[in-house]
Write a protein that holds these residues in place. Structure first.
Motif, mmCIF file in Angstrom:
data_model
loop_
_atom_site.group_PDB
_atom_site.id
_atom_site.type_symbol
_atom_site.label_atom_id
_atom_site.label_comp_id
_atom_site.label_asym_id
_atom_site.label_seq_id
_atom_site.Cartn_x
_atom_site.Cartn_y
_atom_site.Cartn_z
ATOM 1 N N TRP A 120 42.538 20.704 35.879
ATOM 2 C CA TRP A 120 42.047 19.651 36.766
ATOM 3 C C TRP A 120 41.041 20.192 37.775
ATOM 4 C CZ3 TRP A 120 42.316 15.234 34.735
ATOM 5 C CH2 TRP A 120 43.364 14.912 33.889
ATOM 6 N N CYS A 121 41.215 21.447 38.176
ATOM 7 C CA CYS A 121 40.216 22.095 39.051
ATOM 8 C C CYS A 121 38.887 22.207 38.313
ATOM 9 C CB CYS A 121 40.681 23.490 39.476
ATOM 10 S SG CYS A 121 42.240 23.544 40.387
ATOM 11 N N GLU A 122 38.958 22.655 37.070
ATOM 12 C CA GLU A 122 37.746 22.795 36.266
ATOM 13 C C GLU A 122 37.054 21.452 36.066
ATOM 14 O OE1 GLU A 122 39.127 24.738 32.710
ATOM 15 O OE2 GLU A 122 39.613 26.582 33.808
ATOM 16 N N THR A 123 37.844 20.401 35.832
ATOM 17 C CA THR A 123 37.276 19.066 35.651
ATOM 18 C C THR A 123 36.584 18.611 36.936
ATOM 19 O OG1 THR A 123 38.969 18.514 34.021
ATOM 20 C CG2 THR A 123 37.800 16.668 35.050
ATOM 21 N N TRP A 124 37.235 18.806 38.092
ATOM 22 C CA TRP A 124 36.616 18.448 39.367
ATOM 23 C C TRP A 124 35.319 19.231 39.563
ATOM 24 C CZ3 TRP A 124 34.710 20.342 43.863
ATOM 25 C CH2 TRP A 124 34.516 19.435 44.906
ATOM 26 N N ASN A 125 35.365 20.520 39.252
ATOM 27 C CA ASN A 125 34.185 21.374 39.412
ATOM 28 C C ASN A 125 33.025 20.908 38.540
ATOM 29 O OD1 ASN A 125 35.077 23.207 41.395
ATOM 30 N ND2 ASN A 125 36.211 24.361 39.874
ATOM 31 N N GLU A 126 33.311 20.385 37.372
ATOM 32 C CA GLU A 126 32.262 19.896 36.475
ATOM 33 C C GLU A 126 31.727 18.530 36.903
ATOM 34 O OE1 GLU A 126 33.922 19.880 32.530
ATOM 35 O OE2 GLU A 126 34.285 22.050 32.572
ATOM 36 N N VAL A 127 32.619 17.633 37.297
ATOM 37 C CA VAL A 127 32.233 16.244 37.576
ATOM 38 C C VAL A 127 31.770 16.049 39.021
ATOM 39 C CG1 VAL A 127 33.097 13.855 37.641
ATOM 40 C CG2 VAL A 127 33.799 15.387 35.790
ATOM 41 N N ILE A 128 32.534 16.536 39.964
ATOM 42 C CA ILE A 128 32.274 16.271 41.379
ATOM 43 C C ILE A 128 31.551 17.439 42.053
ATOM 44 C CG2 ILE A 128 33.308 15.679 43.611
ATOM 45 C CD1 ILE A 128 33.806 13.511 41.553
ATOM 46 N N GLY A 129 31.924 18.654 41.703
ATOM 47 C CA GLY A 129 31.409 19.845 42.371
ATOM 48 C C GLY A 129 29.906 19.876 42.579
ATOM 49 N N GLY A 154 40.368 23.771 62.685
ATOM 50 C CA GLY A 154 41.253 24.761 62.100
ATOM 51 C C GLY A 154 42.619 24.249 61.693
ATOM 52 N N ASP A 155 42.894 22.968 61.927
ATOM 53 C CA ASP A 155 44.196 22.394 61.587
ATOM 54 C C ASP A 155 44.059 21.320 60.515
ATOM 55 O OD1 ASP A 155 45.729 23.877 63.478
ATOM 56 O OD2 ASP A 155 45.000 22.540 65.062
ATOM 57 N N GLU A 156 45.063 21.223 59.667
ATOM 58 C CA GLU A 156 45.095 20.187 58.644
ATOM 59 C C GLU A 156 45.303 18.833 59.296
ATOM 60 O OE1 GLU A 156 47.945 18.689 54.987
ATOM 61 O OE2 GLU A 156 47.879 20.823 55.421
ATOM 62 N N ILE A 157 44.489 17.858 58.874
ATOM 63 C CA ILE A 157 44.673 16.496 59.367
ATOM 64 C C ILE A 157 44.941 15.510 58.227
ATOM 65 C CG2 ILE A 157 43.410 16.855 61.512
ATOM 66 C CD1 ILE A 157 40.988 15.447 60.235
ATOM 67 N N GLY A 158 44.892 15.983 56.993
ATOM 68 C CA GLY A 158 45.193 15.132 55.853
ATOM 69 C C GLY A 158 44.950 15.876 54.553
ATOM 70 N N ARG A 159 45.484 15.333 53.461
ATOM 71 C CA ARG A 159 45.279 15.980 52.168
ATOM 72 C C ARG A 159 45.347 14.992 51.024
ATOM 73 N NH1 ARG A 159 49.798 20.449 50.910
ATOM 74 N NH2 ARG A 159 49.198 21.180 52.962
ATOM 75 N N ILE A 160 44.727 15.396 49.933
ATOM 76 C CA ILE A 160 44.803 14.705 48.647
ATOM 77 C C ILE A 160 45.372 15.730 47.675
ATOM 78 C CG2 ILE A 160 43.519 13.623 46.757
ATOM 79 C CD1 ILE A 160 41.304 12.957 48.854
ATOM 80 N N GLU A 161 46.495 15.414 47.071
ATOM 81 C CA GLU A 161 47.102 16.345 46.117
ATOM 82 C C GLU A 161 46.755 15.906 44.702
ATOM 83 O OE1 GLU A 161 50.935 18.144 48.342
ATOM 84 O OE2 GLU A 161 51.159 16.076 47.670
ATOM 85 N N GLY A 162 46.149 16.818 43.960
ATOM 86 C CA GLY A 162 45.752 16.535 42.591
ATOM 87 C C GLY A 162 44.367 15.926 42.521
ATOM 88 N N TYR A 163 43.892 15.771 41.307
ATOM 89 C CA TYR A 163 42.603 15.132 41.056
ATOM 90 C C TYR A 163 42.865 13.907 40.196
ATOM 91 C CZ TYR A 163 37.940 14.266 39.192
ATOM 92 O OH TYR A 163 36.758 13.671 38.821
ATOM 93 N N PRO A 164 42.783 12.699 40.790
ATOM 94 C CA PRO A 164 43.132 11.475 40.075
ATOM 95 C C PRO A 164 41.999 10.880 39.245
ATOM 96 C CG PRO A 164 42.592 10.972 42.342
ATOM 97 C CD PRO A 164 42.493 12.470 42.196
#
Length: 124
Positions: free
Chosen positions: A37-46, A91-101
């Motif tokens: 899914w990282c590779e897919t994101w890197n190809e499509v969105i990156g 420097g602090d997390e304020i939100g996240r998206i887990e996974g590539y939907p």
């Protein structure tokens, strides 16, 4: 004396730019080798991410899941899945998206995250 004044002015400009870069929102992509899914994101969105309004507002920084948060940053909790996209501010997390939907849902989720957690879109 003039040389000192110029040096201090240059230092002030440099420090101001450095502090604003730290304070500006950043999106940290936590990834790992072999993650499909990282590779897919890197190809499509990156390739287009830095060219988008979202990418300009929250530039991307990458981190390996085994290395933890980048220097000067702190995640609110451990990262269990890759990719995980963590929105950071000062420097602090304020939100996240887990996974590539997928492309459409990623952009929708990112826009919502940016609007909910930052001043993204406030001027439009």
């Amino acid at each position: 004396m003039e040389r000192i004044r110029i040096t201090l002015a240059a230092l002030a400009v440099y420090l101001g730019a450095a502090l604003s870069a730290v304070a500006a929102p950043q999106l940290v992509m936590v990834e790992r080798d072999g993650c499909h899914w990282c590779e897919t994101w890197n190809e499509v969105i990156g390739p287009i991410y830095p060219l988008t309004p979202e990418g300009k507002f929250a530039p991307l920084q990458r981190a390996d899941i085994h290395d933890g948060a980048p220097d000067g940053m702190q995640f609110a909790r451990a990262v269990s899945f890759t990719p995980t996209f963590i929105l950071m501010e000062e420097g602090d997390e304020i939100g996240r998206i887990e996974g590539y939907p997928g492309e459409d849902l990623f952009w929708m989720m990112l826009e919502k995250l940016l609007k909910d957690k930052t001043d993204y879109g406030a001027g439009s």
